[in-house]
Design a protein around this motif. Structure first.
Motif, PDB file in Angstrom:
ATOM      1  N   LYS A  44       0.856  -1.190   0.000  1.00 27.15           N
ATOM      2  CA  LYS A  44       0.000   0.000   0.000  1.00 27.15           C
ATOM      3  C   LYS A  44       0.889   1.235   0.000  1.00 27.15           C
ATOM      4  O   LYS A  44       1.920   1.266   0.687  1.00 27.15           O
ATOM      5  N   ALA A  45       0.481   2.270  -0.738  1.00 31.65           N
ATOM      6  CA  ALA A  45       1.225   3.528  -0.746  1.00 31.65           C
ATOM      7  C   ALA A  45       0.352   4.609  -1.360  1.00 31.65           C
ATOM      8  O   ALA A  45      -0.137   4.450  -2.478  1.00 31.65           O
ATOM      9  N   GLY A  46       0.151   5.697  -0.592  1.00 30.47           N
ATOM     10  CA  GLY A  46      -0.638   6.783  -1.149  1.00 30.47           C
ATOM     11  C   GLY A  46      -1.339   7.612  -0.103  1.00 30.47           C
ATOM     12  O   GLY A  46      -1.177   7.397   1.110  1.00 30.47           O
ATOM     13  N   PRO A  47      -2.160   8.573  -0.546  1.00 32.95           N
ATOM     14  CA  PRO A  47      -2.924   9.421   0.376  1.00 32.95           C
ATOM     15  C   PRO A  47      -4.105   8.661   0.974  1.00 32.95           C
ATOM     16  O   PRO A  47      -4.310   7.484   0.662  1.00 32.95           O
ATOM     17  N   ASN A  48      -4.862   9.345   1.834  1.00 36.38           N
ATOM     18  CA  ASN A  48      -6.026   8.729   2.472  1.00 36.38           C
ATOM     19  C   ASN A  48      -5.635   7.461   3.231  1.00 36.38           C
ATOM     20  O   ASN A  48      -6.356   6.460   3.255  1.00 36.38           O
ATOM     21  N   GLY A  49      -4.432   7.532   3.845  1.00 44.74           N
ATOM     22  CA  GLY A  49      -3.967   6.374   4.601  1.00 44.74           C
ATOM     23  C   GLY A  49      -3.713   5.167   3.735  1.00 44.74           C
ATOM     24  O   GLY A  49      -3.736   4.024   4.230  1.00 44.74           O
ATOM     25  N   ALA A  50      -3.474   5.402   2.411  1.00 45.72           N
ATOM     26  CA  ALA A  50      -3.266   4.300   1.453  1.00 45.72           C
ATOM     27  C   ALA A  50      -4.444   3.331   1.492  1.00 45.72           C
ATOM     28  O   ALA A  50      -4.283   2.124   1.305  1.00 45.72           O
ATOM     29  N   GLY A  51      -5.656   3.914   1.748  1.00 47.47           N
ATOM     30  CA  GLY A  51      -6.867   3.105   1.778  1.00 47.47           C
ATOM     31  C   GLY A  51      -7.381   2.825   3.167  1.00 47.47           C
ATOM     32  O   GLY A  51      -8.473   2.256   3.325  1.00 47.47           O
ATOM     33  N   ASP A  52      -6.628   3.210   4.201  1.00 42.39           N
ATOM     34  CA  ASP A  52      -7.052   2.953   5.583  1.00 42.39           C
ATOM     35  C   ASP A  52      -7.776   4.134   6.222  1.00 42.39           C
ATOM     36  O   ASP A  52      -8.150   4.066   7.393  1.00 42.39           O
ATOM     37  N   GLY A  53      -7.988   5.218   5.495  1.00 41.81           N
ATOM     38  CA  GLY A  53      -8.738   6.355   6.016  1.00 41.81           C
ATOM     39  C   GLY A  53      -7.904   7.625   6.086  1.00 41.81           C
ATOM     40  O   GLY A  53      -6.682   7.585   6.216  1.00 41.81           O
TER      41      GLY A  53
END
Length: 232
Positions: free
Chosen positions: A143-152
Motif C-alpha cells: 500500500k502507498a498513497g494518500p487517504n492512509g493508502a486506503g485505511d482512512g
C-alpha cells in the motif's frame, strides 16, 4: 795406450722419441680434461639449451612462481570479499531496524483519548518534518498513497510493507512517499519523509506492526521490535 770407453748417454734420437711420447700424453690428458670439464658443465646446466644461461632459466622460474603466488593471493582476496559481501547481505536481510533516527517517543500503543476513535493503534515517533523514514525490514510495498493508502484520511499519506515472516509494517502522516506498490525494499531503505498530514497534532511518524495489511490488525510495535532485537 789408453782405450776410450764408450759413452752411455742417450743419443739425440732417443731424446726426440721420449719428447714425442710425452707430448702425446699431455695432449691426451688435455683433451680428456676438457671433456670432463664440458661434461661437468652440462651436469650443472641441468640440460639447459645451448646459449641459455643457467642463471637466466632460474630467474625465469622464480619470476613465474612469484607471479603465480600473487595471482593465487588475489583470487583468494576476491573470494573473501565476495563471501563477506554475501554474509553482510544475509545479515542485513535478517535484521530489523528503527523506522527513524534521532526521535522522541510520544503517543504509545493502546493509549486512549479524544484524538482517536479507538485506542491508539501504533507508536508515534516525534521527528521534524522531512526526516527520512526507513523500512524496518526488507519486504514488498503493498500500500502507498494518500487517504492512509486506503485505511482512512486520519493517517494522511501512508505506506504499508509486507515482510517475509507474515507481518506488515505501516508508516503514516508522511509528507512525501518515495516507493510504489509492488516495489521490493531492503532493511533500512528510505521509503518516505515524515510529515504532519492527516489527523496529526504535530510532526511525527505514526508506526504500526500489523498481522494483515489493513487497519484493525495492529499489535504492540515496541514489543514486536524488541522481540526481533530492536530496542526502541
Amino acid at each position: 795406450m789408453l782405450k776410450r770407453t764408450k759413452s752411455h748417454r742417450p743419443g739425440p734420437s732417443m731424446f726426440r722419441t721420449r719428447a714425442a711420447v710425452i707430448a702425446v700424453g699431455l695432449g691426451a690428458s688435455a683433451a680428456l680434461g676438457a671433456g670432463v670439464s664440458v661434461a661437468a658443465g652440462d651436469a650443472k646446466s641441468g640440460g639447459a639449451l645451448p646459449g641459455v644461461a643457467v642463471n637466466s632459466v632460474q630467474a625465469q622460474a622464480a619470476a613465474q612462481a612469484k607471479a603465480a603466488e600473487k595471482a593465487q593471493k588475489a583470487q583468494q582476496e576476491r573470494a573473501k570479499k565476495a563471501a563477506d559481501a554475501k554474509k553482510a547481505a544475509a545479515a542485513q536481510a535478517a535484521a530489523w531496524v528503527d523506522p527513524v533516527n534521532n526521535y522522541t517517543l510520544s503517543a504509545s500503543f493502546g493509549l486512549g483519548g479524544s484524538m482517536w476513535s479507538h485506542k491508539h493503534s501504533g507508536q508515534d515517533f516525534a521527528v521534524p518534518v522531512g526526516t527520512a523514514v526507513e523500512s524496518v525490514h526488507g519486504g514488498t510495498v503493498v500500500k502507498a498513497g494518500p487517504n492512509g493508502a486506503g485505511d482512512g484520511p486520519a493517517y494522511g499519506n501512508a505506506v504499508v510493507i509486507k515482510h517475509s515472516n507474515g507481518t506488515y509494517s505501516q508508516y503514516a502522516h508522511l509528507s512525501q512517499i518515495d516507493v510504489r506498490v509492488g516495489q521490493n525494499v531492503g532493511t533500512g531503505q528510505r521509503i518516505a519523509l515524515s510529515g504532519n498530514t492527516g489527523n496529526s497534532s504535530g510532526p511525527h511518524l505514526h508506526f504500526e506492526i500489523r498481522t494483515t495489511p489493513n487497519y484493525g490488525s495492529a499489535v504492540d510495535p515496541v514489543r514486536f521490535l524488541s522481540s526481533v532485537g530492536v530496542k526502541v
